[in-house]
Design a protein around this motif. Structure first.
Motif, PDB file in Angstrom:
ATOM      1  N   GLN A 262       1.372   5.521  -0.534  1.00 35.08           N
ATOM      2  CA  GLN A 262       0.597   6.572  -0.323  1.00 35.08           C
ATOM      3  C   GLN A 262       2.070   7.910  -0.677  1.00 35.08           C
ATOM      4  O   GLN A 262       2.838   7.926  -0.025  1.00 35.08           O
ATOM      5  CB  GLN A 262       0.126   6.961   0.954  1.00 35.08           C
ATOM      6  CG  GLN A 262      -1.196   6.522   1.012  1.00 35.08           C
ATOM      7  CD  GLN A 262      -1.958   6.786   2.367  1.00 35.08           C
ATOM      8  OE1 GLN A 262      -1.895   6.370   3.306  1.00 35.08           O
ATOM      9  NE2 GLN A 262      -2.474   7.894   2.191  1.00 35.08           N
TER      10      GLN A 262
ATOM     11  N   ILE B 223      -2.601   0.456  -4.227  1.00 38.66           N
ATOM     12  CA  ILE B 223      -2.371  -0.789  -3.752  1.00 38.66           C
ATOM     13  C   ILE B 223      -1.838  -1.938  -4.836  1.00 38.66           C
ATOM     14  O   ILE B 223      -2.651  -1.798  -5.861  1.00 38.66           O
ATOM     15  CB  ILE B 223      -3.554  -1.134  -2.882  1.00 38.66           C
ATOM     16  CG1 ILE B 223      -3.704  -0.529  -1.736  1.00 38.66           C
ATOM     17  CG2 ILE B 223      -3.237  -2.681  -2.599  1.00 38.66           C
ATOM     18  CD1 ILE B 223      -5.096  -0.723  -0.798  1.00 38.66           C
TER      19      ILE B 223
ATOM     20  N   ASP C  97       0.869  -1.092  -0.016  1.00 40.00           N
ATOM     21  CA  ASP C  97       0.184  -0.062   0.020  1.00 40.00           C
ATOM     22  C   ASP C  97       0.750   1.366  -0.122  1.00 40.00           C
ATOM     23  O   ASP C  97       1.724   1.564   1.040  1.00 40.00           O
ATOM     24  CB  ASP C  97      -0.774   0.188   1.260  1.00 40.00           C
ATOM     25  CG  ASP C  97      -2.015   1.096   1.280  1.00 40.00           C
ATOM     26  OD1 ASP C  97      -1.681   1.949   0.523  1.00 40.00           O
ATOM     27  OD2 ASP C  97      -2.799   1.281   2.002  1.00 40.00           O
TER      28      ASP C  97
ATOM     29  N   ARG D  98      -2.990   7.433  -3.575  1.00 38.26           N
ATOM     30  CA  ARG D  98      -2.955   6.195  -3.082  1.00 38.26           C
ATOM     31  C   ARG D  98      -3.213   5.017  -3.964  1.00 38.26           C
ATOM     32  O   ARG D  98      -4.002   5.004  -4.660  1.00 38.26           O
ATOM     33  CB  ARG D  98      -3.754   6.063  -1.899  1.00 38.26           C
ATOM     34  CG  ARG D  98      -3.451   4.433  -1.186  1.00 38.26           C
ATOM     35  CD  ARG D  98      -4.707   4.513  -0.098  1.00 38.26           C
ATOM     36  NE  ARG D  98      -4.571   3.434   0.993  1.00 38.26           N
ATOM     37  CZ  ARG D  98      -5.457   3.043   1.701  1.00 38.26           C
ATOM     38  NH1 ARG D  98      -6.558   3.979   2.153  1.00 38.26           N
ATOM     39  NH2 ARG D  98      -5.317   2.040   2.442  1.00 38.26           N
TER      40      ARG D  98
ATOM     41  N   ALA E 273       4.957   0.643  -5.809  1.00 35.54           N
ATOM     42  CA  ALA E 273       4.049  -0.393  -5.142  1.00 35.54           C
ATOM     43  C   ALA E 273       4.321  -1.708  -5.946  1.00 35.54           C
ATOM     44  O   ALA E 273       4.295  -2.648  -5.214  1.00 35.54           O
ATOM     45  CB  ALA E 273       2.249  -0.153  -5.586  1.00 35.54           C
TER      46      ALA E 273
END
Length: 292
Positions: A50, A57, A48, A55, A153
């Motif tokens: 940010q 995932i 996850d 944001r 990510a």
């Protein structure tokens, strides 16, 4: 078709005038990233990220399947992106936007085609069985910098993921559960990271990690993908204002420092997560069982 709210003329002029005076909306230097946070899920392979208010995932999963006919000694690795309408009014399920197509294309070149993952290590039985890895990327909030956040990510999720251990006897393969054998980390050859530069004032002003408002008024962008060894994996520029070659060369030097910092940050968060998971020496116990 849904559209994101466009920035007003007054806001546009305010942002551009500020940039000419070396001032950004959030007060950052031109070569600074927003605050970066990275957390991992309860299961291996979930990252996850940010970046400011953006944001994303990433979730990596694996299954056993047959390899491609022309790649008998390689496993399979795919990246899938999903833009949620909750991230931006411009996103709609089932109708890929230009931003989604560009993101998928850049991640494909940056991670898969650059050979970051050793796909030969995913082979179980040549021509018969292999692991098929899939990285699902979910965009939850969009405030600019999607390419950079998404690349971080996916790379973090791949490093965090553990595939099941396998025993092969002839043409028979046994897949062990986590309780039977300790799962195995992926073989990752290098860690490419994307750094996006935005250009203004006919290419004279360059920003790193522009937020959504800054992206809406920029005249061009360039995405540089590098690893911490200084190897350039790709340089992507889709239209916009022309950029001086020497300025682009300078961008690679700036990007290298950011890539080193981000790589160290990911490694530190992985080590912290590993310590939290090794409660009571469970990993050491599983390792001892494997050795026996």
């Amino acid at each position: 078709m849904p559209r994101a709210a466009e920035i007003s003329v007054n806001e546009r002029e305010f942002i551009l005038q500020g940039l000419k005076e070396n001032i950004r909306l959030d007060g950052r230097p031109f070569d600074a990233f927003r605050s970066l946070e990275l957390n991992f899920g309860d299961e291996h392979g979930v990252a996850d990220v940010q970046l400011g208010k953006t944001r994303v995932i990433a979730r990596v999963s694996a299954e056993v399947t047959a390899p491609f006919v022309d790649r008998k000694f390689d496993g399979i690795f795919n990246i899938s992106t999903e833009f949620s309408p909750m991230a931006s009014p411009a996103f709609e399920i089932g109708r890929p936007t230009e931003a989604e197509n560009i993101l998928s294309r850049i991640l494909e070149k940056a991670i898969r085609r650059s050979g970051a993952l050793d796909t030969e290590s995913l082979c179980i039985i040549a021509g018969l069985k292999c692991f098929s890895l899939r990285a699902d990327l979910h965009i939850l909030d969009h405030d600019g910098g999607l390419i950079d956040a998404s690349c971080i990510a996916v790379i973090a999720a791949l490093q965090h993921f553990r595939r099941p251990d396998v025993a092969v006897e002839g043409e028979n393969a046994t897949i062990f559960s986590i309780r039977e054998r300790e799962p195995i980390p992926l073989s990752i050859l290098h860690h490419p990271i994307c750094v996006t530069f935005s250009y203004y004032n006919a290419g004279e002003i360059m920003l790193m990690d522009a937020n959504l408002a800054e992206e809406q008024v920029r005249e061009g962008e360039a995405v540089i993908t590098m690893n911490r060894h200084g190897e350039v994996c790709q340089i992507a520029k889709y239209g916009g204002v022309s950029v001086d070659p020497m300025a682009l060369l300078n961008c690679t030097s700036v990007a290298l420092e950011k890539v080193k910092d981000i790589t160290k940050f990911i490694q530190r968060r992985l080590e912290e997560d590993a310590k939290k998971r090794d409660v009571g020496g469970l990993i050491a116990e599983l390792s001892a069982e494997n050795a026996r």
